[in-house]
Design an enzyme around this catalytic site. Structure first.
Site, PDB file in Angstrom:
ATOM      1  N   PRO A 191     -14.980 -21.563  -8.249  1.00  0.00           N
ATOM      2  CA  PRO A 191     -14.824 -20.890  -7.759  1.00  0.00           C
ATOM      3  C   PRO A 191     -14.462 -19.135  -8.320  1.00  0.00           C
ATOM      4  CG  PRO A 191     -12.761 -22.040  -8.649  1.00  0.00           C
ATOM      5  CD  PRO A 191     -14.137 -22.619  -9.000  1.00  0.00           C
ATOM      6  N   LYS A 214     -37.370 -14.883 -10.210  1.00  0.00           N
ATOM      7  CA  LYS A 214     -35.571 -14.514 -10.683  1.00  0.00           C
ATOM      8  C   LYS A 214     -35.146 -14.196 -11.931  1.00  0.00           C
ATOM      9  CE  LYS A 214     -31.890 -12.920  -9.792  1.00  0.00           C
ATOM     10  NZ  LYS A 214     -30.637 -14.163  -9.449  1.00  0.00           N
ATOM     11  N   ARG A 237     -16.102 -14.936 -22.152  1.00  0.00           N
ATOM     12  CA  ARG A 237     -16.440 -16.083 -21.927  1.00  0.00           C
ATOM     13  C   ARG A 237     -17.777 -16.203 -22.812  1.00  0.00           C
ATOM     14  NH1 ARG A 237     -14.777 -13.625 -16.450  1.00  0.00           N
ATOM     15  NH2 ARG A 237     -16.585 -12.811 -16.714  1.00  0.00           N
ATOM     16  N   TRP A 293     -17.759 -33.105  -9.903  1.00  0.00           N
ATOM     17  CA  TRP A 293     -16.901 -32.573  -8.907  1.00  0.00           C
ATOM     18  C   TRP A 293     -17.810 -33.623  -7.811  1.00  0.00           C
ATOM     19  CZ3 TRP A 293     -12.853 -31.153  -6.738  1.00  0.00           C
ATOM     20  CH2 TRP A 293     -11.739 -30.478  -7.658  1.00  0.00           C
ATOM     21  N   LYS A 348     -21.540 -21.858 -13.306  1.00  0.00           N
ATOM     22  CA  LYS A 348     -22.530 -21.256 -14.558  1.00  0.00           C
ATOM     23  C   LYS A 348     -23.208 -22.757 -14.773  1.00  0.00           C
ATOM     24  CE  LYS A 348     -21.967 -17.220 -14.914  1.00  0.00           C
ATOM     25  NZ  LYS A 348     -20.584 -16.273 -15.104  1.00  0.00           N
ATOM     26  N   ALA A 405     -17.733 -15.531  -9.144  1.00  0.00           N
ATOM     27  CA  ALA A 405     -18.154 -14.071  -8.333  1.00  0.00           C
ATOM     28  C   ALA A 405     -18.574 -14.790  -7.122  1.00  0.00           C
ATOM     29  CB  ALA A 405     -18.766 -13.955  -8.692  1.00  0.00           C
ATOM     30  N   LEU A 420     -21.981 -18.248 -22.869  1.00  0.00           N
ATOM     31  CA  LEU A 420     -22.973 -16.755 -21.698  1.00  0.00           C
ATOM     32  C   LEU A 420     -23.864 -17.861 -21.946  1.00  0.00           C
ATOM     33  CD1 LEU A 420     -23.631 -14.141 -24.897  1.00  0.00           C
ATOM     34  CD2 LEU A 420     -22.341 -14.147 -23.050  1.00  0.00           C
ATOM     35  N   GLU A 421     -24.144 -17.622 -20.133  1.00  0.00           N
ATOM     36  CA  GLU A 421     -25.458 -18.358 -19.570  1.00  0.00           C
ATOM     37  C   GLU A 421     -26.346 -18.038 -20.139  1.00  0.00           C
ATOM     38  OE1 GLU A 421     -25.455 -17.595 -15.533  1.00  0.00           O
ATOM     39  OE2 GLU A 421     -25.562 -19.664 -14.730  1.00  0.00           O
ATOM     40  N   ASN A 478     -33.643 -12.297 -15.096  1.00  0.00           N
ATOM     41  CA  ASN A 478     -32.725 -12.620 -15.888  1.00  0.00           C
ATOM     42  C   ASN A 478     -32.485 -13.797 -17.346  1.00  0.00           C
ATOM     43  OD1 ASN A 478     -31.595 -14.525 -12.466  1.00  0.00           O
ATOM     44  ND2 ASN A 478     -29.573 -13.198 -13.737  1.00  0.00           N
TER      45      ASN A 478
HETATM   46  N1  LIG Z   1     -22.085 -13.217  -9.788  1.00  0.00           N
HETATM   47  C1  LIG Z   1     -23.568 -12.799  -9.522  1.00  0.00           C
HETATM   48  O1  LIG Z   1     -23.635 -11.594  -9.140  1.00  0.00           O
HETATM   49  C2  LIG Z   1     -24.601 -13.541  -9.114  1.00  0.00           C
HETATM   50  C3  LIG Z   1     -24.535 -14.434  -9.740  1.00  0.00           C
HETATM   51  N2  LIG Z   1     -25.584 -15.474 -10.538  1.00  0.00           N
HETATM   52  C4  LIG Z   1     -25.632 -16.762 -10.807  1.00  0.00           C
HETATM   53  O2  LIG Z   1     -24.962 -17.505  -9.565  1.00  0.00           O
HETATM   54  C5  LIG Z   1     -24.021 -18.405 -10.521  1.00  0.00           C
HETATM   55  C6  LIG Z   1     -22.994 -18.754 -10.823  1.00  0.00           C
HETATM   56  O3  LIG Z   1     -22.021 -17.640 -10.749  1.00  0.00           O
HETATM   57  P1  LIG Z   1     -20.854 -16.641 -10.819  1.00  0.00           P
HETATM   58  O4  LIG Z   1     -20.013 -17.042  -9.609  1.00  0.00           O
HETATM   59  O5  LIG Z   1     -21.112 -15.055 -11.149  1.00  0.00           O
HETATM   60  O6  LIG Z   1     -19.647 -17.299 -12.230  1.00  0.00           O
HETATM   61  P2  LIG Z   1     -18.212 -17.647 -12.917  1.00  0.00           P
HETATM   62  O7  LIG Z   1     -18.479 -17.431 -13.791  1.00  0.00           O
HETATM   63  O8  LIG Z   1     -17.973 -15.892 -12.347  1.00  0.00           O
HETATM   64  O9  LIG Z   1     -18.231 -18.879 -12.231  1.00  0.00           O
HETATM   65  C7  LIG Z   1     -18.340 -19.850 -12.426  1.00  0.00           C
HETATM   66  C8  LIG Z   1     -16.947 -20.775 -12.064  1.00  0.00           C
HETATM   67  O10 LIG Z   1     -17.261 -21.697 -11.763  1.00  0.00           O
HETATM   68  C9  LIG Z   1     -15.797 -22.387 -12.451  1.00  0.00           C
HETATM   69  N3  LIG Z   1     -15.736 -23.665 -13.162  1.00  0.00           N
HETATM   70  C10 LIG Z   1     -15.740 -23.702 -14.823  1.00  0.00           C
HETATM   71  N4  LIG Z   1     -15.462 -24.913 -14.648  1.00  0.00           N
HETATM   72  C11 LIG Z   1     -14.845 -25.572 -13.905  1.00  0.00           C
HETATM   73  C12 LIG Z   1     -14.821 -26.901 -13.598  1.00  0.00           C
HETATM   74  N5  LIG Z   1     -14.836 -27.821 -14.370  1.00  0.00           N
HETATM   75  N6  LIG Z   1     -14.439 -27.047 -12.500  1.00  0.00           N
HETATM   76  C13 LIG Z   1     -14.577 -26.200 -11.461  1.00  0.00           C
HETATM   77  N7  LIG Z   1     -15.208 -24.668 -11.532  1.00  0.00           N
HETATM   78  C14 LIG Z   1     -15.043 -25.282 -12.476  1.00  0.00           C
HETATM   79  C15 LIG Z   1     -15.341 -20.845 -13.518  1.00  0.00           C
HETATM   80  O11 LIG Z   1     -13.958 -21.549 -13.588  1.00  0.00           O
HETATM   81  P3  LIG Z   1     -12.803 -20.050 -13.993  1.00  0.00           P
HETATM   82  O12 LIG Z   1     -12.274 -19.016 -13.151  1.00  0.00           O
HETATM   83  O13 LIG Z   1     -11.700 -21.263 -14.827  1.00  0.00           O
HETATM   84  O14 LIG Z   1     -13.590 -19.959 -15.156  1.00  0.00           O
HETATM   85  C16 LIG Z   1     -15.410 -20.299 -12.503  1.00  0.00           C
HETATM   86  O15 LIG Z   1     -14.007 -19.470 -11.314  1.00  0.00           O
HETATM   87  C17 LIG Z   1     -24.692 -18.934 -11.799  1.00  0.00           C
HETATM   88  O16 LIG Z   1     -25.966 -19.586 -12.420  1.00  0.00           O
HETATM   89  C18 LIG Z   1     -25.089 -16.981 -12.079  1.00  0.00           C
HETATM   90  O17 LIG Z   1     -26.250 -16.873 -13.033  1.00  0.00           O
HETATM   91  C19 LIG Z   1     -26.670 -14.787  -9.933  1.00  0.00           C
HETATM   92  C20 LIG Z   1     -27.130 -14.033  -8.620  1.00  0.00           C
HETATM   93  C21 LIG Z   1     -25.518 -13.082  -9.115  1.00  0.00           C
HETATM   94  C1  LIG Z   2     -29.551 -10.020 -10.700  1.00  0.00           C
HETATM   95  C2  LIG Z   2     -28.925  -9.978 -11.608  1.00  0.00           C
HETATM   96  C3  LIG Z   2     -29.200  -9.532 -13.277  1.00  0.00           C
HETATM   97  C4  LIG Z   2     -28.163  -9.051 -10.669  1.00  0.00           C
HETATM   98  O1  LIG Z   2     -26.978  -9.660 -10.386  1.00  0.00           O
HETATM   99  C5  LIG Z   2     -28.288 -11.437 -11.542  1.00  0.00           C
HETATM  100  O2  LIG Z   2     -28.207 -12.397 -11.164  1.00  0.00           O
HETATM  101  C6  LIG Z   2     -26.870 -11.864 -12.818  1.00  0.00           C
HETATM  102  O3  LIG Z   2     -26.207 -10.554 -12.805  1.00  0.00           O
HETATM  103  O4  LIG Z   2     -26.926 -13.144 -12.672  1.00  0.00           O
END
Ligand SMILES: NC(=O)C1=CN([C@@H]2O[C@H](COP(=O)(O)OP(=O)(O)OC[C@H]3O[C@@H](n4cnc5c(N)ncnc54)[C@H](OP(=O)(O)O)[C@@H]3O)[C@@H](O)[C@H]2O)C=CC1
Ligand SMILES: CC(C)(CO)C(=O)C(=O)O
Length: 304
Positions: free
Chosen positions: A15, A184, A263, A90, A80, A17, A265-266, A188
């Site tokens: 849960p 993509k 946090r 899960w 991540k 972003a 880093l991915e 990244n």
């Molecule tokens: N944000 C963006 O704009 C973009 C993100 N992405 C990609 O999307 C993917 C998700 O990114 P993003 O949403 O930003 O990442 P976040 O770090 O915001 O979300 C990851 C979530 O996973 C949760 N998590 C960690 N461990 C567990 C567990 N054991 N059980 C359940 N949930 C868990 C985290 O929990 P907790 O909140 O407790 O840490 C967090 O809520 C990544 O691969 C990212 O690179 C791609 C494009 C854009």
């Molecule tokens: C494209 C970019 C850099 C912007 O959302 C992305 O995918 C990220 O932040 O991980």
């Protein structure tokens, strides 16, 4: 047999972003959504999302323990890449033979992440092209300036499309998902570490020396992508730089956000995957290798 999504319940693993963005949009369309979060964290019962059209709050259910979960027909995985073990724990409970798993992550290993819990036929690798920023645990800001969600033109993608369309985020189906994923990954593998290392937003690519560094890295990533079957012409490097130039002022990256929030880093599934690919194909990627060493050292433990 998987049917049309109707108003089927959906489980969202991770849960953060992106997960909150999916949850907000699907719950807003009448799908009962269950957020599957880290155990020991406070439950989230509502999600408030804002975008260019306004702000809306929806109700969601919460699960904090995989052991208590049951199978869902639809699961969205938005952890991540380095949280793959969590996602698999899960999926062990959420996925059965009918479940369709939408893997909404950056990188190229979408299918490997969910194996062995979902077979090829039941996995929808999904490239996220919108920007989601989490504020607190239950609020998400969605900025859309790209194609939204990109999926492959295969049986699982076709089955998931109606559900994904319900998000209103935009769904684009591509025949060549490998090329789309590597395009993509070019962004990244370069933009994320360089913004995180410099603690600067994408304006950093206006500095001539950083731009040269980025161009060199992008050429290395593209060479590995080509070796992996992606169709990346030489102009792909300039295309990515032009895309970065066109980002709205203040745009950052998820890795920069993670660094600023302290946090993990991915990097391993992004730049790490590129460097491993280079080794596998006996390609030289010296600049990517050097930047990977720096970002891995930064992740290991920042100075207190
Ligand atoms: N944000 C963006 O704009 C973009 C993100 N992405 C990609 O999307 C993917 C998700 O990114 P993003 O949403 O930003 O990442 P976040 O770090 O915001 O979300 C990851 C979530 O996973 C949760 N998590 C960690 N461990 C567990 C567990 N054991 N059980 C359940 N949930 C868990 C985290 O929990 P907790 O909140 O407790 O840490 C967090 O809520 C990544 O691969 C990212 O690179 C791609 C494009 C854009
Ligand atoms: C494209 C970019 C850099 C912007 O959302 C992305 O995918 C990220 O932040 O991980």
């Amino acid at each position: 047999m998987l049917g049309t999504p109707g108003r089927d319940p959906v489980a969202v693993v991770g849960p953060g972003a992106v997960g909150l963005a999916f949850a907000a949009r699907l719950a807003g369309q009448g799908h009962p959504v269950t957020l599957c979060g880290r155990s020991g964290t406070a439950p989230v019962s509502t999600v408030t999302s804002s975008d260019g059209h306004g702000t809306r709050t929806v109700e969601v259910a919460w699960r904090g323990e995989p052991a208590r979960a049951h199978p869902f027909r639809w699961v969205v995985v938005a952890t991540k890449l380095h949280q793959g073990d969590a996602a698999r724990a899960w999926l062990e409970r959420l996925a059965d033979g009918d479940t369709l798993v939408v893997v909404a992550q950056n990188g190229i290993g979408h299918r490997e992440l969910v194996a062995p819990h979902a077979t090829h036929r039941h996995v929808v690798p999904t490239l996220v092209h919108f920007n989601a920023e989490r504020h607190g645990r239950d609020r998400v800001e969605i900025r859309q300036d790209g194609p939204g969600l990109v999926i492959g033109d295969d049986a699982a993608g076709r089955r998931a499309r109606p559900l994904l369309e319900r998000t209103g985020l935009g769904v684009h189906t591509v025949a060549d998902f490998t090329t789309a994923a590597w395009r993509k990954l070019m962004v990244n593998a370069v933009a994320n570490p360089l913004t995180a290392l410099t603690c600067r937003r994408v304006e950093v690519f206006g500095d001539p020396s950083v731009r040269d560094l980025a161009a060199t890295m992008l050429a290395e990533v593209a060479a590995v992508g080509r070796a992996e079957g992606a169709r990346l012409p030489p102009e792909a490097v300039d295309d990515v730089l032009a895309w970065l130039d066109a980002r709205p002022a203040g745009a950052g990256s998820s890795m920069l956000a993670d660094r600023l929030a302290g946090r993990r880093l991915e990097y391993d599934g992004l730049l790490g995957a590129v460097v491993r690919g280079a080794r596998g194909h006996a390609l030289a990627a010296p600049v990517c290798t050097a930047v990977l060493a720096l970002i891995a050292a930064l992740d290991a433990r920042p100075v207190a």
